[in-house]
Write an enzyme that holds these catalytic residues in place. Structure first.
Site, short mmCIF file in Angstrom:
data_model
loop_
_atom_site.label_atom_id
_atom_site.label_comp_id
_atom_site.label_asym_id
_atom_site.label_seq_id
_atom_site.Cartn_x
_atom_site.Cartn_y
_atom_site.Cartn_z
N GLU A 117 -65.50 -11.68 15.98
CA GLU A 117 -65.23 -10.82 17.26
C GLU A 117 -64.54 -9.79 17.03
OE1 GLU A 117 -63.92 -13.59 16.23
OE2 GLU A 117 -61.87 -13.63 17.06
N CYS A 172 -62.21 -19.46 13.34
CA CYS A 172 -60.68 -19.68 12.59
C CYS A 172 -60.07 -21.07 13.13
CB CYS A 172 -59.80 -18.37 13.04
SG CYS A 172 -58.45 -18.27 12.06
N HIS A 227 -63.40 -13.50 11.47
CA HIS A 227 -63.51 -13.55 12.95
C HIS A 227 -64.43 -12.43 13.30
CE1 HIS A 227 -59.48 -15.00 14.35
NE2 HIS A 227 -59.09 -15.05 13.36
#
Lengths: 745, 228
Positions: B196, B86, B194
């Site tokens: 994560e 990002c 993302h």
């Protein structure tokens, strides 16, 4: 530089009026002070005695709220309330309104609302974990409303996304009542060690006082008095502040780091009335005084006067009292984060707020007089309240129930809110278990099996129709949302958005709503730990619906108990918890037909409410159910459609007992009701539990693979509604976006 | 192995990345402040999401000048896997470690939602755990995620198989639906989604775990090879 009027001029020419004081209030200042206040001092009283800061019209009523409970670690009076969720974990939370600024400058008004509530949470020593918001706007067929709404959503996202706190819950209602006075209420929730609450008190004589964060500018002067006046539209946009979320993020990290050192004695955000309220309120909480050298306040431009510095509402500033001898810690940590820090004064014990500029005393007033002895008004309350919906005729029965259901699903108040929440970062912090779209949001608690549950709710139409019952419903419904998601409500915060308190009928609404809310808080063991009042939500003599918005925090004891509000399987049994009812009182359906709020508030009984909430809590814990959902705006039929997961290729067959008025059964908004779905193997246990707890439980039907929603009445050959569920969901999902795709920029 | 997660002022997915690394790989992951100047001890570098310096100019435009970025460049030359997620992707393009730029989303709105990505290549330290054509569910959360590059660069990326991920349903107007790209040497990845936030059941997807697993495997195998 223009010269300030003298004390004598202020009195003679009535200049105090433009600084927010009435004649009587000014006379009281002069009498208690024993002399005429100078311009700066008059300004200090003007802002601190404003409705916004002093709660002078609401104070005596707010005392009625229950605020105690074994779970309460911090009640009202501090920057935020704190509840204990066990395992040594405290949850700090508060909700605040930013209605007036948002009506004038929607992006910045909303953004600074989020920034302000964020600072209220981290000043408690809590790491913010979530935002919620409650929005009220006029109908979206108006381009200006779309402009306001679109920019408010962008502003909320703009601040929250940048600071990296997920915005995971809330609600939005669109009603003509809010056309000229939109409501923007923001809530923040944070987590802290239960024994490490930081207070906003300036204690310890000689301790140094710091201004931290942004420089002080000329923006937002008079924001607090502005929020307390009718028709803010007539006021300038310059009274609205501009937010800097990047600075807000740095300030949050720096302050949390600073508080973790244990050297912070007290800390407070410079919100409304900036340096004035933070210094005076912190001194008041400690029962002492503060003196400040205003030459040392870092300013954005040269030539700012003490008056401007004290009344500026520049954002992202904090007042911090450190332990003497540990000043260097503040300098170290703040510099690491590239933030301004200046030691501007010290804590005293003489009970006075004393300000110096160029080595001269420019203001010297008793803290008690500024804060604790601010005027309190027992405003006139109307003796009778004409129920505004009592004489509206019931609408004729519709010909096509499916069409009526579709109209409700397409109403922006009911329709899915993804147009809003797709603009919010809902998954940053990687802790979101349930985000927007669920009855309540759920967030992981690190190193614990527990989840924090949170929701906000409030129906102004109900309160308008019946203030007392409507107030109780606001609390009950917010708590119901937390229960549906598997939680136990612990405490509430609120934003009390009302009209002009100088009108007796508005004060009737206010006092009665508080009575009703208090009753529900007591019955549901959810005391009030923080809150905010916003009066003067009126334009051209028209007041908004009295709209108390309730934010509730609860705990889900084990993540296994998290219960969604949607299901996607065939073969589930669907039950109604609570009574089948056919009243249309207060419903959106009736309002849409009558073009005005109609009837009484929906039927509501506190004892039943407690009973159904207990039942659902135990059903989740002891039986295990697939989904649970609160029946609210739009009634039973809408709630059934809402429960079907959007892409699930399933259908649902529901049959209702004969002998009820069909419009009310389908679209009525009678309270204290849930829909739950459970696997067939759980049905006996559910029914046994309902029997044991004397809770009304009615089997409505089951899910199947037909793809259709079929609602029929026992004994009747043709169904009342037989519709393609996928099509209904499409209407529900796309309505808000379709409304907003009309031009608004 | 040791991971570094760079923290710029305004980074806000730094701890999420750290936790995801620990959850998926069990490795040590350290938050490294932007004022640091060395990354010599680390085997993999993460530039996390957020709003570095508020992103008031162009996203990542100021972060590229942070002291730590010299060390990031050095590690890139040395072949250390570097992933920018990002805002990290935006920083990498601003730092010219990756070609192209990230513009405001086509509709000018911020978008946060679960999206589907198609794995375009598994020839990289970041995607080896996947198969080309795999469809991954990973959330996006960005206002400036529209990947843009001129046709020459797009052609080169295509020819060199350096497009790592494409959106199945382009959410932001990215050129050729590009969601993530590799550097020439294939040891730098930038991606807007993302990973994560897709490493646990409660997150509704574990499809992002493969990114961290791939890096872990790449580094440990390389270390193993060096040891022989």
């Amino acid at each position: 530089m223009h010269t300030e009027p003298t004390a004598e001029q202020i009195e003679r020419e009535g200049i105090y009026r433009s600084l927010g004081l009435t004649d009587a209030e000014y006379a009281q200042v002069v009498e208690k002070l024993g002399r005429l206040p100078n311009y700066l001092e008059t300004g200090l009283f003007g802002v601190l005695w404003s409705e916004h800061c002093s709660y002078k019209s609401s104070r005596i009523h707010l005392k009625k709220f229950p605020t105690d409970g074994p779970q309460v670690l911090q009640g009202p009076g501090e920057n935020a309330g704190v509840v204990d969720i066990g395992d040594g974990i405290g949850i700090a939370f508060k909700m605040e309104s930013h209605n007036h600024p948002s009506a004038v400058e929607p992006y910045q008004g909303a953004a600074t609302g989020v920034g302000g509530i964020l600072r209220d949470i981290f000043t408690m020593g809590a790491r913010p974990i979530a935002f919620l918001n409650s929005l009220r706007f006029g109908p979206l067929d108006d381009a200006h409303t779309r402009y306001l709404f679109g920019n408010v959503v962008a502003g909320i996202g703009g601040y929250g996304n940048c600071v990296g706190i997920p915005t995971i819950g809330g609600e939005a209602v669109f009603d003509p009542s809010y056309r000229h006075n939109p409501l923007v209420n923001a809530m923040c929730v944070g987590q802290l060690p239960a024994d490490r609450i930081v207070k906003g008190a300036a204690s310890g004589v000689g301790n140094p006082v710091f201004v931290v964060g942004s420089r002080t500018g000329r923006d937002g002067i008079h924001g607090a008095t502005f929020a307390s006046a009718e028709d803010p539209h007539a006021k300038e946009r310059s009274a609205v502040q501009v937010g800097d979320p990047f600075l807000g993020k740095l300030l949050m990290e720096a302050c949390l780091e600073l508080m973790a050192t244990g050297a912070v004695v007290g800390i407070q955000d410079m919100g409304a009335a900036g340096l004035t309220s933070s210094s005076a309120e912190m001194a008041s909480r400690a029962g002492g005084g503060i003196e400040m050298m205003l030459d040392r306040v870092p300013c954005r431009e040269a030539g700012m006067t003490p008056y401007e510095m004290m009344l500026s509402e520049s954002q992202e500033r904090m007042l911090v009292v450190m332990e003497k001898g540990k000043e260097e810690l503040a300098f170290q940590i703040l510099r690491k984060w590239d933030l301004q820090v200046a030691e501007v004064g010290r804590v005293t014990d003489d009970g006075r707020l004393r300000l110096y500029f160029h080595d001269e005393v420019v203001a010297d007033v008793p803290v008690r007089l500024l804060v604790d002895e601010a005027p309190v008004y027992d405003r006139e309350i109307a003796a009778v309240y004409e129920p505004p919906g009592a004489h509206v005729a019931l609408p004729p029965d519709p010909v096509n129930y499916q069409l009526e259901l579709e109209k409700l699903l397409a109403h922006p108040s009911i329709a899915k809110k993804q147009w809003i929440y797709h603009q919010y970062d809902t998954s940053v912090r990687a802790s979101t278990v349930f985000g927007p779209g669920y009855d309540a949001a759920l967030v992981l608690v690190p190193d614990s099996e527990k989840l924090v549950a949170m929701a906000s709710d409030g129906n102004g139409r109900y309160v308008y129709l019946n203030p007392r019952v409507g107030g109780a419903i606001a609390v009950a419904e917010a708590c119901r949302n937390v229960v549906a998601a598997g939680g136990v409500p612990l405490a509430i915060t609120n934003c009390l958005n009302f009209g002009n308190p100088e009108k007796p009928e508005v004060m009737y609404q206010f006092s009665q709503a508080i009575e009703g809310m208090s009753e529900a808080c007591r019955a549901l063991s959810a005391p009030v730990v923080s809150g905010n009042v916003s009066f003067y939500n009126e334009t051209g003599g028209e007041d908004i619906y009295p709209t108390p918005v309730v934010g509730v925090v609860g705990v889900v004891e084990d993540s296994q108990l998290a219960t969604p509000s949607e299901f996607s399987e065939a073969g589930l049994a669907v039950y109604l918890v609570g009574n089948l009812s056919d009243g249309l009182e207060g419903s959106l359906y009736w309002q849409m037909k009558a073009q005005q709020a109609a009837g009484d508030a929906p039927s509501f009984d506190l004892a039943t409410e407690v009973k159904v909430q207990r039942f659902v809590q135990r059903a989740i814990r002891e039986v295990g159910i697939t989904a649970a959902h609160d029946i609210s705006e739009g009634g039973l039929a809408v709630a059934l459609v809402e429960m079907v997961e959007e892409t699930a290729p399933i259908g649902m067959t529901v049959s209702l007992p004969a002998g009820f008025q069909l419009p009310g059964v389908l679209f009525g908004e009678a309270q204290s009701r849930f829909l739950i779905a459970a696997q067939a193997s759980k049905e006996n246990m559910l029914q046994d539990l309902a029997f044991t707890l004397h809770t009304p439980l009615l089997r409505l039907g089951e899910t199947n693979t037909s793809g259709e929603l079929v609602i029929s009445i026992d004994g009747e050959s043709s169904p009342a509604i037989q519709a393609n569920l996928h099509e209904l969901k499409k209407i529900y999902t796309s309505a808000l976006e379709n409304n907003m795709n009309q031009s608004w920029r | 192995m040791k991971w570094a997660v760079i923290v710029f002022p305004g980074s806000n997915c730094d701890e999420d990345a750290q936790q995801a690394i620990i959850r998926v790989t069990g490795d040590e992951a350290t938050l490294v402040w932007h004022q640091e100047t060395s990354l010599a001890d680390y085997d993999a570098i993460v530039l996390p999401g957020g709003f570095s310096y508020g992103d008031y100019l162009r996203s990542g435009a100021i972060a590229r000048f942070a002291p730590i970025m010299k060390a990031v460049r050095d590690k890139a030359v040395q072949g250390t896997p570097i992933i920018g997620i990002c805002n990290g992707f935006q920083v990498l393009t601003e730092a010219h470690l990756l070609p192209g730029a990230l513009l405001r989303n086509r509709d000018l709105h911020f978008h946060c939602k679960m999206v589907e990505l198609r794995v375009e290549t598994n020839r990289s330290p970041f995607t080896a755990a996947y198969q080309p054509g795999d469809i991954l569910r990973i959330p996006i959360a960005h206002g400036e995620g529209r990947y843009f590059a001129d046709s020459a660069i797009l052609h080169e990326l295509q020819e060199d198989h350096r497009v790592a991920f494409r959106y199945v349903d382009n959410p932001n107007g990215s050129s050729e639906s590009i969601a993530g790209i590799l550097s020439k040497e294939r040891n730098v990845l930038g991606l807007m989604p993302h990973p994560e936030r897709a490493v646990a059941d409660f997150m509704r997807s574990t499809d992002g775990a493969g990114v961290f697993r791939s890096i872990h495997q790449y580094v440990t195998e390389r270390e193993g090879a060096h040891a022989h």
